[in-house]
Design a protein around this motif. Sequence first.
Motif, PDB file in Angstrom:
ATOM      1  N   ARG A  38     -62.534 -53.736 136.986  1.00 57.14           N
ATOM      2  CA  ARG A  38     -61.371 -54.081 137.786  1.00 57.14           C
ATOM      3  C   ARG A  38     -60.597 -55.243 137.153  1.00 57.14           C
ATOM      4  N   GLY A 102     -59.052 -44.381 135.722  1.00 56.94           N
ATOM      5  CA  GLY A 102     -59.001 -45.567 136.566  1.00 56.94           C
ATOM      6  C   GLY A 102     -57.602 -45.866 137.054  1.00 56.94           C
ATOM      7  N   VAL A 103     -56.939 -46.761 136.344  1.00 59.08           N
ATOM      8  CA  VAL A 103     -55.630 -47.224 136.807  1.00 59.08           C
ATOM      9  C   VAL A 103     -54.604 -46.105 136.880  1.00 59.08           C
ATOM     10  N   VAL A 106     -55.488 -44.080 140.091  1.00 56.05           N
ATOM     11  CA  VAL A 106     -55.295 -44.800 141.350  1.00 56.05           C
ATOM     12  C   VAL A 106     -53.828 -45.140 141.593  1.00 56.05           C
ATOM     13  N   ALA A 172     -52.595 -53.394 143.107  1.00 57.82           N
ATOM     14  CA  ALA A 172     -53.973 -52.973 142.867  1.00 57.82           C
ATOM     15  C   ALA A 172     -54.949 -53.687 143.797  1.00 57.82           C
ATOM     16  N   TYR A 176     -58.777 -51.607 146.347  1.00 55.64           N
ATOM     17  CA  TYR A 176     -60.130 -51.859 145.864  1.00 55.64           C
ATOM     18  C   TYR A 176     -61.038 -50.646 146.095  1.00 55.64           C
ATOM     19  N   TYR A 179     -60.294 -47.718 143.847  1.00 59.02           N
ATOM     20  CA  TYR A 179     -60.842 -47.898 142.508  1.00 59.02           C
ATOM     21  C   TYR A 179     -62.348 -47.613 142.490  1.00 59.02           C
ATOM     22  N   ARG A 183     -64.029 -44.831 140.168  1.00 56.45           N
ATOM     23  CA  ARG A 183     -65.101 -45.182 139.231  1.00 56.45           C
ATOM     24  C   ARG A 183     -66.310 -44.278 139.417  1.00 56.45           C
TER      25      ARG A 183
END
Length: 255
Positions: A38, A102-103, A106, A172, A176, A179, A183
């Motif tokens: 993160r 990931g990013v 999301v 972001a 949480y 993410y 993950r």
Amino acid sequence: MKKKEFEKAMEPLSVRLAEMAYWAKATGQRIVILFEGRDTAGKGGAINTIADVLNPRQCKVVALSKPSEAEQGQWYFQRYVEHLPTKGEIALFDRSWYNRAGVERVMGFATPEQVDTFLEQTPVFEKMLTDDGILLLKYWLCCDQDEQEQRFAERFDDPLKRYKLSPMDAEARTRYDEYTKAREHMLKATHTKHAPWTLVDFNSQKQGRLTLVADLLDRLPEMKIPKPDFELTPLNGEPSKESFSVLKPLPDYEG
């Protein structure tokens, strides 16, 4: 953990990191280490802990910005491939191709179809790397949300760190749990025998760095390489001092 405690604990690990670099150069081993996690988890600090010990000619840090228009039209892995190490080199990836899982997932920068394709192709891609002899190590740095919030606040209040923050970071913060879900989905698809993931608790960054470096070194093969056999013989005469005829050094800074 106090700074002095960390530095004392790092001393023997730093020696082993230097031995790792010597071993890689002597054997032609290619090493790729991925640092994922993160925002504020401590990726940069962990990378610096390793890179600061090593020769920058041999060890490179790869931290890519968002893809250009041309790169967006490439095979997804293409821009990462060009940063893979040649023989004797070590590449530390500050985020990697896992951005897609990931990013990008999301924050909506990749479609669900693109993410699914990535998760299907990645184990195959990484198998190609390891089959070719690359030593691939993948680390995910774990950080609880309350600790993440504290680090965001510290960055916001520190003029030397505030530049790291962006509107995307602010967004972001509110995702949480998304993410976490991303993950876990990623780990399920890409934690393989040939390229396993390792999770490290980074709620204490100094302790996390020690844990990560120790684990990294323990995963390496035997590194017994004979050291160069030479001596530093005494100089002939007194040591010389610097002398200048064209330019002189700047005067000392006095504040």
